[in-house]
Design a protein around this motif. Structure first.
Motif, PDB file in Angstrom:
ATOM      1  N   LEU A  32       0.839  -1.205   0.000  1.00  0.00           N
ATOM      2  CA  LEU A  32       0.000   0.000   0.000  1.00  0.00           C
ATOM      3  C   LEU A  32       0.874   1.255   0.000  1.00  0.00           C
ATOM      4  CD1 LEU A  32      -2.746  -1.058   2.605  1.00  0.00           C
ATOM      5  CD2 LEU A  32      -3.090  -0.714   0.155  1.00  0.00           C
ATOM      6  N   TYR A  71       2.479   1.654  -3.403  1.00  0.00           N
ATOM      7  CA  TYR A  71       1.507   2.070  -4.414  1.00  0.00           C
ATOM      8  C   TYR A  71       1.152   3.546  -4.238  1.00  0.00           C
ATOM      9  CZ  TYR A  71      -2.691   2.296  -7.254  1.00  0.00           C
ATOM     10  OH  TYR A  71      -3.615   2.662  -8.195  1.00  0.00           O
ATOM     11  N   SER A  91      -7.017 -10.698  -4.215  1.00  0.00           N
ATOM     12  CA  SER A  91      -7.580 -10.059  -5.423  1.00  0.00           C
ATOM     13  C   SER A  91      -7.200  -8.582  -5.454  1.00  0.00           C
ATOM     14  CB  SER A  91      -9.107 -10.104  -5.442  1.00  0.00           C
ATOM     15  OG  SER A  91      -9.568 -11.375  -5.207  1.00  0.00           O
ATOM     16  N   TYR A  92      -7.278  -7.965  -4.301  1.00  0.00           N
ATOM     17  CA  TYR A  92      -6.936  -6.541  -4.198  1.00  0.00           C
ATOM     18  C   TYR A  92      -5.467  -6.318  -4.533  1.00  0.00           C
ATOM     19  CZ  TYR A  92      -6.290  -1.956  -1.949  1.00  0.00           C
ATOM     20  OH  TYR A  92      -5.975  -0.655  -1.676  1.00  0.00           O
ATOM     21  N   ALA A 104      -4.740  -6.633  -8.256  1.00  0.00           N
ATOM     22  CA  ALA A 104      -5.229  -5.453  -8.995  1.00  0.00           C
ATOM     23  C   ALA A 104      -4.333  -4.242  -8.751  1.00  0.00           C
ATOM     24  CB  ALA A 104      -6.667  -5.146  -8.592  1.00  0.00           C
ATOM     25  N   LEU A 105      -3.862  -4.086  -7.522  1.00  0.00           N
ATOM     26  CA  LEU A 105      -2.961  -2.967  -7.224  1.00  0.00           C
ATOM     27  C   LEU A 105      -1.668  -3.092  -8.009  1.00  0.00           C
ATOM     28  CD1 LEU A 105      -2.700  -1.939  -3.446  1.00  0.00           C
ATOM     29  CD2 LEU A 105      -3.862  -0.761  -5.299  1.00  0.00           C
ATOM     30  N   ASP A 147      -2.291  -2.299 -11.631  1.00  0.00           N
ATOM     31  CA  ASP A 147      -2.505  -0.869 -11.787  1.00  0.00           C
ATOM     32  C   ASP A 147      -1.189  -0.098 -11.629  1.00  0.00           C
ATOM     33  OD1 ASP A 147      -4.768   1.029 -12.224  1.00  0.00           O
ATOM     34  OD2 ASP A 147      -3.958   1.922 -10.389  1.00  0.00           O
TER      35      ASP A 147
END
Lengths: 218, 218
Positions: A165, A168, A201-202, A205-206, A209
């Protein structure tokens, strides 16, 4: 150390003996351990804070993921887990870094002897505590490291998720500085899958992205 | 803020919707709260680290006392307390400082409007979470602040004990800088008595010894 260890021990022992005679030596060890833990505030990680002002230390990282466990535990694969054990693991999991330092997860050479260095550190640091507590803290740390129980799987998932996190949301600053590639991040994040399919899943996707936005290269 | 909040929200919502449709908005709020919590690492306290190199921040302080609860809970007045609730209170008790800042405990003027400032902060920060979690976090914070339950009494005792230890083992550096007197420290430490008679004996002896050693003046 700058502080007066002998005074610390002496007072803790004296009070321990007066207030609860059989506890004197026990309390002295507990205070010594708590003072030793202060050193984790000096261990710097590669992760940077969200405002990019400085690197994060392992003590505040431990707080952040323990708090995260309070918020995200509903996404654990196993819905019947003992969340307190997850939190306890997260609070103690990095104490070994007082001796062993933080090994950057993409530093393959540093990671070669990481296990040995951390086990030596665990032997020293947890054994500052009274024997029963030393045993239970070590058991928690071994559980975290082994990643076999549902609790340790969730704990490891959260320990991996938080730096992702930060990477990102700081546009991949430390990935770029260390020339880290997408497949390395995916491999590093794999334990998230064992802890939570939802969080996995998160994470995927991160990462996708992050590549799309050029925070991370293929 | 330096990080891209809109991207954060968008990804969390998207993944939430894909992986667990009814959870989309919920997960977005949870990630937003976790990212907001990062700011507590910037709130500096008056307490200094044991090596005296810098001031402590409220995130690492929260970690330290949650860890202390794991070590010292056996000294609680009430032996049947829920230690996990103590730990949860300690993990969240300072989040209000993201908005309200750390009010130095011997700053009488700053303390006048502290309650109001912290309540406004609690309203904003906990309400970033989904409603059920916002309610349970706020309830924990109110419990901590009220100091009425055995759990909150132990939590408050540990929150007072840790800075005393730091002051004592750095030879009263911040006491002297702020011209703090013995009776002020005794008053400040009073909640320790409610949480643990054993720790209270220790605190009184540390204060007496600090005066004897000239770390603290009468």
């Amino acid at each position: 150390m700058a502080h007066d260890e002998s005074a610390q021990n002496c007072i803790a022992e004296k009070i321990g003996n007066e207030a609860l005679p059989e506890q004197g030596g026990r309390f002295k060890k507990q205070i010594e351990f708590i003072m030793e833990a202060d050193k984790l505030k000096h261990t710097l990680r590669q992760t940077i804070l969200l405002d990019r002002s400085r690197r994060e230390n392992s003590a505040e990282h431990s707080w952040h993921i323990a708090l995260t466990a309070m918020v995200l535990s509903e996404y654990a694969r196993d819905k019947t887990i003992d969340i307190f054990r997850v939190v306890k693991m997260l609070l103690i999991h990095d104490l070994v870094e007082i001796d062993a330092g933080d090994t950057y997860c993409y530093d393959d050479r540093g990671r070669e002897d990481q296990t040995r260095r951390e086990e030596l550190a665990a032997d020293r640091i947890f054994n500052i505590l009274p024997e029963d507590q030393a045993r239970s803290f070590r058991k928690l740390w071994d559980e975290f490291e082994s990643r076999k129980t549902p609790e340790s799987r969730l704990a490891n998932a959260l320990d991996r998720l938080q730096p992702l996190l930060h990477n990102y949301f700081t546009e991949g600053k430390t990935w770029q500085e260390n020339d880290v590639k997408k497949n390395q991040v995916e491999t590093r994040m794999q334990p998230v899958e064992d802890g939570s399919s939802f969080l996995w899943s998160y994470v995927k996707a991160l990462i996708d992205d992050a590549v799309e936005k050029d925070y991370l290269s293929e």
